[in-house]
Motif scaffolding. Structure first.
Motif, PDB file in Angstrom:
ATOM      1  N   ARG A 115      -4.561  14.154   1.804  1.00  0.00           N
ATOM      2  CA  ARG A 115      -3.846  13.741   0.602  1.00  0.00           C
ATOM      3  C   ARG A 115      -3.734  12.219   0.543  1.00  0.00           C
ATOM      4  NH1 ARG A 115       0.871  11.869  -1.270  1.00  0.00           N
ATOM      5  NH2 ARG A 115       1.755  11.614   0.786  1.00  0.00           N
ATOM      6  N   VAL A 116      -3.391  11.601   1.664  1.00  0.00           N
ATOM      7  CA  VAL A 116      -3.251  10.146   1.708  1.00  0.00           C
ATOM      8  C   VAL A 116      -4.609   9.479   1.493  1.00  0.00           C
ATOM      9  CG1 VAL A 116      -2.649   8.196   3.186  1.00  0.00           C
ATOM     10  CG2 VAL A 116      -1.197  10.228   3.152  1.00  0.00           C
ATOM     11  N   LYS A 117      -5.645  10.024   2.124  1.00  0.00           N
ATOM     12  CA  LYS A 117      -6.992   9.469   1.939  1.00  0.00           C
ATOM     13  C   LYS A 117      -7.449   9.608   0.488  1.00  0.00           C
ATOM     14  CE  LYS A 117      -8.623  10.383   6.630  1.00  0.00           C
ATOM     15  NZ  LYS A 117      -9.603  11.160   7.413  1.00  0.00           N
ATOM     16  N   ALA A 118      -7.114  10.739  -0.140  1.00  0.00           N
ATOM     17  CA  ALA A 118      -7.497  10.961  -1.533  1.00  0.00           C
ATOM     18  C   ALA A 118      -6.755   9.997  -2.460  1.00  0.00           C
ATOM     19  CB  ALA A 118      -7.220  12.405  -1.938  1.00  0.00           C
ATOM     20  N   LEU A 119      -5.471   9.757  -2.205  1.00  0.00           N
ATOM     21  CA  LEU A 119      -4.718   8.809  -3.029  1.00  0.00           C
ATOM     22  C   LEU A 119      -5.275   7.392  -2.889  1.00  0.00           C
ATOM     23  CD1 LEU A 119      -1.029  10.006  -2.548  1.00  0.00           C
ATOM     24  CD2 LEU A 119      -2.317   9.928  -4.680  1.00  0.00           C
ATOM     25  N   ALA A 120      -5.641   7.012  -1.678  1.00  0.00           N
ATOM     26  CA  ALA A 120      -6.235   5.692  -1.463  1.00  0.00           C
ATOM     27  C   ALA A 120      -7.552   5.571  -2.229  1.00  0.00           C
ATOM     28  CB  ALA A 120      -6.452   5.440   0.028  1.00  0.00           C
ATOM     29  N   ALA A 121      -8.358   6.618  -2.183  1.00  0.00           N
ATOM     30  CA  ALA A 121      -9.642   6.608  -2.896  1.00  0.00           C
ATOM     31  C   ALA A 121      -9.428   6.567  -4.409  1.00  0.00           C
ATOM     32  CB  ALA A 121     -10.461   7.832  -2.511  1.00  0.00           C
ATOM     33  N   MET A 122      -8.455   7.335  -4.891  1.00  0.00           N
ATOM     34  CA  MET A 122      -8.193   7.354  -6.333  1.00  0.00           C
ATOM     35  C   MET A 122      -7.753   5.978  -6.831  1.00  0.00           C
ATOM     36  SD  MET A 122      -6.350  11.101  -6.727  1.00  0.00           S
ATOM     37  CE  MET A 122      -5.395  10.561  -8.094  1.00  0.00           C
ATOM     38  N   GLN A 123      -6.864   5.329  -6.082  1.00  0.00           N
ATOM     39  CA  GLN A 123      -6.400   3.999  -6.486  1.00  0.00           C
ATOM     40  C   GLN A 123      -7.539   2.983  -6.414  1.00  0.00           C
ATOM     41  OE1 GLN A 123      -3.208   3.371  -7.719  1.00  0.00           O
ATOM     42  NE2 GLN A 123      -4.248   1.515  -8.356  1.00  0.00           N
ATOM     43  N   HIS A 124      -8.340   3.071  -5.362  1.00  0.00           N
ATOM     44  CA  HIS A 124      -9.507   2.188  -5.227  1.00  0.00           C
ATOM     45  C   HIS A 124     -10.455   2.370  -6.409  1.00  0.00           C
ATOM     46  CE1 HIS A 124     -13.030   0.235  -3.486  1.00  0.00           C
ATOM     47  NE2 HIS A 124     -13.703   1.328  -3.810  1.00  0.00           N
ATOM     48  N   ASN A 125     -10.791   3.610  -6.718  1.00  0.00           N
ATOM     49  CA  ASN A 125     -11.720   3.893  -7.818  1.00  0.00           C
ATOM     50  C   ASN A 125     -11.153   3.430  -9.152  1.00  0.00           C
ATOM     51  OD1 ASN A 125     -13.417   5.064  -5.925  1.00  0.00           O
ATOM     52  ND2 ASN A 125     -12.695   7.132  -6.325  1.00  0.00           N
ATOM     53  N   LEU A 126      -9.852   3.602  -9.364  1.00  0.00           N
ATOM     54  CA  LEU A 126      -9.206   3.160 -10.605  1.00  0.00           C
ATOM     55  C   LEU A 126      -9.314   1.654 -10.760  1.00  0.00           C
ATOM     56  CD1 LEU A 126      -7.415   3.880 -13.078  1.00  0.00           C
ATOM     57  CD2 LEU A 126      -5.454   3.431 -11.586  1.00  0.00           C
ATOM     58  N   TRP A 127      -9.028   0.928  -9.692  1.00  0.00           N
ATOM     59  CA  TRP A 127      -9.115  -0.534  -9.767  1.00  0.00           C
ATOM     60  C   TRP A 127     -10.544  -0.996 -10.003  1.00  0.00           C
ATOM     61  CZ3 TRP A 127      -5.432  -1.615  -5.085  1.00  0.00           C
ATOM     62  CH2 TRP A 127      -4.109  -1.555  -5.525  1.00  0.00           C
ATOM     63  N   ALA A 167       0.828  -1.207   0.000  1.00  0.00           N
ATOM     64  CA  ALA A 167       0.000   0.000   0.000  1.00  0.00           C
ATOM     65  C   ALA A 167       0.860   1.254   0.000  1.00  0.00           C
ATOM     66  CB  ALA A 167      -0.923   0.007   1.206  1.00  0.00           C
ATOM     67  N   SER A 168       2.002   1.198   0.661  1.00  0.00           N
ATOM     68  CA  SER A 168       2.864   2.379   0.735  1.00  0.00           C
ATOM     69  C   SER A 168       3.353   2.808  -0.642  1.00  0.00           C
ATOM     70  CB  SER A 168       4.044   2.128   1.672  1.00  0.00           C
ATOM     71  OG  SER A 168       4.945   1.197   1.113  1.00  0.00           O
ATOM     72  N   GLN A 169       3.517   1.861  -1.551  1.00  0.00           N
ATOM     73  CA  GLN A 169       3.932   2.197  -2.908  1.00  0.00           C
ATOM     74  C   GLN A 169       2.850   2.980  -3.648  1.00  0.00           C
ATOM     75  OE1 GLN A 169       4.908  -1.592  -4.599  1.00  0.00           O
ATOM     76  NE2 GLN A 169       6.804  -1.780  -3.422  1.00  0.00           N
ATOM     77  N   TYR A 170       1.604   2.618  -3.450  1.00  0.00           N
ATOM     78  CA  TYR A 170       0.504   3.323  -4.110  1.00  0.00           C
ATOM     79  C   TYR A 170       0.210   4.674  -3.471  1.00  0.00           C
ATOM     80  CZ  TYR A 170      -0.423  -1.129  -6.381  1.00  0.00           C
ATOM     81  OH  TYR A 170      -0.308  -2.283  -7.112  1.00  0.00           O
ATOM     82  N   LEU A 171       0.408   4.760  -2.153  1.00  0.00           N
ATOM     83  CA  LEU A 171       0.049   5.975  -1.427  1.00  0.00           C
ATOM     84  C   LEU A 171       1.210   6.945  -1.268  1.00  0.00           C
ATOM     85  CD1 LEU A 171      -2.173   4.364   1.339  1.00  0.00           C
ATOM     86  CD2 LEU A 171      -2.843   5.263  -0.895  1.00  0.00           C
ATOM     87  N   LYS A 172       2.386   6.549  -1.741  1.00  0.00           N
ATOM     88  CA  LYS A 172       3.572   7.416  -1.716  1.00  0.00           C
ATOM     89  C   LYS A 172       3.965   7.820  -0.296  1.00  0.00           C
ATOM     90  CE  LYS A 172       3.304   7.913  -6.302  1.00  0.00           C
ATOM     91  NZ  LYS A 172       2.797   6.679  -6.786  1.00  0.00           N
ATOM     92  N   ILE A 173       3.821   6.889   0.634  1.00  0.00           N
ATOM     93  CA  ILE A 173       4.250   7.099   2.009  1.00  0.00           C
ATOM     94  C   ILE A 173       4.992   5.850   2.470  1.00  0.00           C
ATOM     95  CG2 ILE A 173       2.437   8.740   2.648  1.00  0.00           C
ATOM     96  CD1 ILE A 173       0.896   6.449   3.907  1.00  0.00           C
ATOM     97  N   LYS A 174       5.641   5.932   3.610  1.00  0.00           N
ATOM     98  CA  LYS A 174       6.377   4.779   4.127  1.00  0.00           C
ATOM     99  C   LYS A 174       5.421   3.791   4.780  1.00  0.00           C
ATOM    100  CE  LYS A 174      10.593   7.335   4.876  1.00  0.00           C
ATOM    101  NZ  LYS A 174      11.607   7.774   5.814  1.00  0.00           N
ATOM    102  N   ALA A 175       5.795   2.519   4.719  1.00  0.00           N
ATOM    103  CA  ALA A 175       4.988   1.477   5.357  1.00  0.00           C
ATOM    104  C   ALA A 175       4.896   1.726   6.856  1.00  0.00           C
ATOM    105  CB  ALA A 175       5.588   0.104   5.078  1.00  0.00           C
ATOM    106  N   ARG A 176       5.930   2.285   7.424  1.00  0.00           N
ATOM    107  CA  ARG A 176       5.941   2.604   8.851  1.00  0.00           C
ATOM    108  C   ARG A 176       4.855   3.627   9.198  1.00  0.00           C
ATOM    109  NH1 ARG A 176      11.236   3.761  12.438  1.00  0.00           N
ATOM    110  NH2 ARG A 176      10.196   4.847  14.122  1.00  0.00           N
TER     111      ARG A 176
END
Length: 84
Positions: A55-67, A27-36
């Protein structure tokens, strides 16, 4: 799209991980943050608990919607049904 498929503007990164069956590292790769950082979102202590930024919530939503638009099916949609 299926009847129970929802499009989100924001999605909690922990729900994103659970829904798609991702590890924190994946998930950290998709959200551009560290796994930690994702692991810190899961902590329930008063000192260590961190809240995801918009920003992190929006990236998660964007990836979810894309999939979803690509036709991929979430592994576990029950957390999403609880939010919607």
């Amino acid at each position: 799209m299926k009847q129970h498929t929802y499009i989100f503007e924001e999605l909690d990164p922990l729900v994103f991980c659970q829904t798609w069956g991702l590890t924190y590292e994946e998930a950290s790769q998709y959200l551009k943050i560290k796994a930690r950082t994702i692991a810190a979102y899961a902590c329930h202590g008063k000192v260590t608990r961190r809240n995801p930024s918009s920003r992190v919530k929006a990236l998660a939503a964007m990836q979810h919607n894309l999939w979803i638009q690509e036709g991929k099916q979430p592994i576990d949609s029950s957390p999403l049904l609880a939010i919607a």
